[in-house]
Write an enzyme that holds these catalytic residues in place. Structure first.
Site, PDB file in Angstrom:
ATOM      1  N   PRO A  48       0.828  -1.209   0.000  1.00  0.00           N
ATOM      2  CA  PRO A  48       0.000   0.000   0.000  1.00  0.00           C
ATOM      3  C   PRO A  48       0.859   1.255   0.000  1.00  0.00           C
ATOM      4  CG  PRO A  48      -0.781  -1.565   1.636  1.00  0.00           C
ATOM      5  CD  PRO A  48       0.522  -2.086   1.144  1.00  0.00           C
ATOM      6  N   GLU A  49       0.548   2.193  -0.878  1.00  0.00           N
ATOM      7  CA  GLU A  49       1.279   3.445  -0.957  1.00  0.00           C
ATOM      8  C   GLU A  49       0.323   4.595  -0.660  1.00  0.00           C
ATOM      9  OE1 GLU A  49       4.458   3.640  -1.166  1.00  0.00           O
ATOM     10  OE2 GLU A  49       4.971   1.608  -1.751  1.00  0.00           O
ATOM     11  N   LYS A  84       2.751   7.197   3.119  1.00  0.00           N
ATOM     12  CA  LYS A  84       2.003   5.958   3.279  1.00  0.00           C
ATOM     13  C   LYS A  84       1.824   5.593   4.755  1.00  0.00           C
ATOM     14  CE  LYS A  84       6.176   3.125   2.835  1.00  0.00           C
ATOM     15  NZ  LYS A  84       6.839   2.049   2.094  1.00  0.00           N
ATOM     16  N   ARG A 124       0.654 -11.184   5.927  1.00  0.00           N
ATOM     17  CA  ARG A 124       2.078 -11.512   6.026  1.00  0.00           C
ATOM     18  C   ARG A 124       2.717 -11.060   7.329  1.00  0.00           C
ATOM     19  NH1 ARG A 124       3.988  -9.771  -0.125  1.00  0.00           N
ATOM     20  NH2 ARG A 124       2.316 -10.841  -1.236  1.00  0.00           N
ATOM     21  N   ARG A 142      21.747  15.309  -5.482  1.00  0.00           N
ATOM     22  CA  ARG A 142      22.023  13.882  -5.357  1.00  0.00           C
ATOM     23  C   ARG A 142      22.931  13.417  -6.488  1.00  0.00           C
ATOM     24  NH1 ARG A 142      18.243  11.349  -1.827  1.00  0.00           N
ATOM     25  NH2 ARG A 142      17.789  12.946  -0.272  1.00  0.00           N
ATOM     26  N   ARG A 159      13.384  -5.273  -7.679  1.00  0.00           N
ATOM     27  CA  ARG A 159      12.071  -5.081  -8.294  1.00  0.00           C
ATOM     28  C   ARG A 159      12.286  -4.884  -9.786  1.00  0.00           C
ATOM     29  NH1 ARG A 159       9.963  -0.596  -4.061  1.00  0.00           N
ATOM     30  NH2 ARG A 159      12.205  -0.171  -4.033  1.00  0.00           N
TER      31      ARG A 159
END
Length: 337
Positions: A2-3, A61, A124, A213, A323
Site C-alpha cells: 500500500p502506498e 504511506k 504476512r 544527489r 524489483r
C-alpha cells in the site's frame, strides 16, 4: 505494498468514524503485530481502553490516530498503523464474523455510527500497530493530511488547502488551529519526508536536494527521506508521463524538468486516488473491503511487451533494486543536460 493513494483511501474512510471515538475494548490476537510497540501487549491494551481518538492522519504511506488516554502521559500519544505489505484496517459491526487474518481488534463508540469495530488484518504480518509518543513538526506546520474527506476530491471543505498551494492554510485547518495534535508527528514517522500532495510540501527545497544527489532519478523518487508516498508503481508511471528515464542521473536534470516531474507525480497520485488506488489482488482494499482500479489505467508499470500509449514502441522491463522498472525506450531516453 500500500502506498499513498491506498492509505489515503483508508484514512478518508476511517476519519468520520474514529474522530472523537472512545475505545471501549482492545484484543491483541497476535503478539507479532505489536513489534513496533515499546512495551507488552497489556500496556498497549490498558492505555488504549477508555481513551479518545482525535482524528485519522496520513503522511506519505504512514497512518496514525492522535490519541488521548484516560491517564495523562508525559507526551501526547498516537496510535500508529504500519500497513506493511498486506496490512488493512477494516470497519466491521460488533456482531460480524471475525476476519480470518485479524491480528488486533479495537471496539470503539463512534459519535457518528455508535458501536463499531476496527479490525487490523494482516496476512504476512509485516505490518503492525503501536502506541507512540509524538513530537512537534520541525516546520510548525500540520504533521500530515487529516481532512474530513478524501484528498483530491472535487469539493474541499472550507479551510482545506489544495495540493501544491503555499498559503498559510494547512492540511487539517489553519495554522492557528488550537488542537495540539495537528502539529505533532509520531516519533516513528518523524524521519519521513512530506509527500508531494501535502500543502506544506516545500517543492523548491526538494528540487534543490534532488539535483544535489548523485544517483538515478527513480532511486531518488523512492527515497522516503526526500519525499514520501511514491512507490515503485507510481514512480514508473510518473517517469513515463514526464518522459524521464528511470536511470537519468539526478544531477543532470534541470530545475524546470524536475518541476515537470514533480507535477506529474501529483497528477499520477491524484488520478490513483480518484480510482481508489492500485489493486492487483485482494490485499489492497479500503475500509469496506473494496479494491481500487488504477491498475486498469497504467501506461508503463506491468505493460512490458505492449505498445507505449504515446509512441507505440514496446514497453520494456529491467531489473531494479530487487524489483523492476518499466519504461518506453524511445520516449524515455537518458538525456544529457
Amino acid at each position: 505494498m500500500p502506498e499513498l493513494p491506498e492509505v489515503e483511501v483508508v484514512r478518508a474512510g476511517l476519519h468520520p468514524v474514529v474522530s472523537g471515538a472512545v475505545v471501549t475494548a482492545v484484543e491483541v490476537l497476535d503478539q507479532r503485530s505489536l513489534k513496533r510497540h515499546r512495551g507488552p501487549s497489556d500496556d498497549f491494551v490498558d492505555r488504549l481502553v477508555g481513551g479518545t481518538i482525535d482524528s485519522a492522519v496520513r503522511r506519505g504511506k504512514f497512518l496514525w490516530f492522535p490519541f488521548e488516554p484516560v491517564e495523562q502521559h508525559e507526551r501526547p500519544l498516537a496510535l500508529v498503523a504500519h500497513l506493511g505489505m498486506s496490512g488493512q484496517v477494516l470497519l466491521r459491526s460488533r456482531d460480524a464474523e471475525p476476519d480470518r487474518l485479524m491480528r488486533i481488534r479495537l471496539d470503539v463508540e463512534s459519535p457518528s455510527l455508535g458501536p463499531v469495530r476496527l479490525a487490523f488484518v494482516d496476512q504476512r504480518i509485516f505490518g503492525s500497530m503501536a502506541l507512540d509518543e509524538t513530537v512537534p513538526t520541525l516546520d510548525g506546520r500540520a504533521a500530515g493530511f487529516a481532512g474530513p474527506r478524501l484528498l483530491g476530491s472535487d469539493v474541499l471543505a472550507a479551510g482545506e488547502a489544495t495540493p501544491g498551494t503555499t498559503t498559510a492554510t494547512t492540511a487539517v485547518g489553519t495554522d492557528a488551529d488550537p488542537a495540539a495534535w495537528v502539529r505533532r508527528v509520531p516519533q516513528q514517522v518523524s524521519h519521513i519526508a512530506r509527500d508531494p500532495l501535502d500543502p506544506a510540501f516545500d517543492e523548491a527545497r526538494v528540487i534543490t536536494r534532488l539535483l544535489e544527489r548523485r544517483t538515478a532519478v527513480k532511486r531518488a523518487l523512492l527515497d522516503q527521506g526526500l519525499l514520501s508516498g511514491v512507490g515503485n508503481i507510481y514512480a514508473d508511471e510518473s517517469l513515463w508521463a514526464a518522459r524521464v528515464h528511470p536511470e537519468q542521473p539526478t544531477e543532470s536534470l534541470s530545475r524546470a524538468r524536475a518541476r515537470v516531474l514533480l507535477a506529474e507525480v501529483r497528477v499520477v497520485l491524484l488520478k490513483a486516488l480518484g480510482e481508489g488506488g492500485t489493486s492487483f489482488d485482494a490485499q489492497y482494499v479500503n475500509v469496506n473491503g473494496q479494491s481500487g482500479y488504477f491498475s486498469h489505467s497504467l501506461a508503463a508499470y506491468g505493460q512490458q511487451g505492449r505498445p507505449c500509449p504515446r509512441c507505440g514502441t514496446l514497453i520494456v522491463r529491467e531489473a531494479f533494486m530487487n524489483r523492476s522498472s518499466h519504461f518506453c525506450p524511445r520516449c524515455q531516453r537518458v538525456r544529457t543536460r
